[in-house]
Design an enzyme around this catalytic site. Structure first.
Site, short mmCIF file in Angstrom:
data_model
loop_
_atom_site.label_atom_id
_atom_site.label_comp_id
_atom_site.label_asym_id
_atom_site.label_seq_id
_atom_site.Cartn_x
_atom_site.Cartn_y
_atom_site.Cartn_z
CG ASP A 160 60.82 43.61 42.28
OD1 ASP A 160 61.77 43.88 41.51
OD2 ASP A 160 60.74 44.06 43.44
CE LYS B 113 59.33 43.06 46.69
NZ LYS B 113 58.80 43.77 45.49
CE LYS C 233 61.84 45.80 47.16
NZ LYS C 233 61.32 46.21 45.84
#
Length: 247
Positions: free
Chosen positions: A99, A173, A207
């Site tokens: 990430d 995300k 996400k």
């Protein structure tokens, strides 16, 4: 559907941030990993220096739990070479998901080529090593137009440079959960920000991270279309009880 399949059980605090000793912080990580194994969550999300510890635990228990970690966290302002070095080490240590914090400050300043290069090179590293890549855009630091533009930029880079079968492995995300906002404004996923991301990142998955703290909120995100939820309240969400943490 099983909500556990969507949950990235998350603990990203340093000992200093948690106000505890290093040994106590390691114990907290161990407990988080063990809980994720026991509860059969999709993934446990921890800091890079904890990945090898988690990998040993997972192998010992013969668990299918995936390990995620954060790269260039939480600011995202490091040079590309540092991002790549950190990601390479995480891969060697056993991480499944990377990430990356996007350099959203550079994006806001109009340094688009810098941002494009880091998205391309870091995504290439992940895809070549069969990892899932997620780009944290930090929605609380962006206005609506910037959320739309950065989500679309990531999508366009992926579509232009990778095969269609890779799209599902590159997420956009929402948040680190560590961004400091003014006036107690939300620093994580909100319904309006997630909708903008979904509309402009598609076909890439999204996400939702930060601020999802109970089963109802998690299910609302799933109904909107998110594929993963990052939360420090994974067990509470799965059991439908009150969350204790604020991520």
């Amino acid at each position: 559907m099983n909500i556990k399949d969507y949950l990235d059980s998350t603990y990203l605090k340093t000992a200093e941030q948690a106000g505890i000793s290093e040994n106590e912080n390691i114990k907290t990580v161990v407990n988080c990993v063990q809980e994720a194994i026991d509860e059969r969550f999709k993934l446990v999300m921890i800091r890079p220096e904890m990945v090898s510890l988690a990998k040993r635990m997972i192998l010992k228990e013969n668990s299918k739990l995936d390990i995620g970690t954060v790269i260039d966290f939480p600011k995202g302002t490091s040079v590309l070479s540092k991002k790549l070095k950190e990601a390479n080490q995480a891969i060697l240590d056993g991480a499944d998901d990377l990430d990356f914090v996007c350099n959203y400050e550079a994006f806001k300043k109009g340094k688009i080529n810098l941002v494009k290069e880091e998205i391309l090179k870091c995504t290439q590293l992940g895809i070549q090593n069969h990892k899932v890549v997620k780009w944290i855009i930090e929605v609380a630091a962006l206005n609506n137009q910037q959320i739309i533009q950065l989500s679309a930029l990531i999508k366009n880079i992926v579509i232009s440079n990778f095969k269609e079968e890779s799209y599902a492995s590159v997420f956009v995300k929402s948040s680190t959960g560590f961004y400091k906002t003014e006036n107690n404004l939300p620093n994580g996923a909100t319904i309006p920000s997630i909708i903008m991301m979904l509309e402009n990142a598609s076909p890439l998955p999204v996400k939702a991270a930060g601020g999802v703290r109970n089963y109802e909120e998690a299910m609302e995100m799933v109904r909107l279309g998110v594929k993963r939820i990052g939360t420090s309240s994974a067990k509470a969400i799965a059991k439908g009880t009150a969350a204790q943490d604020n991520y």
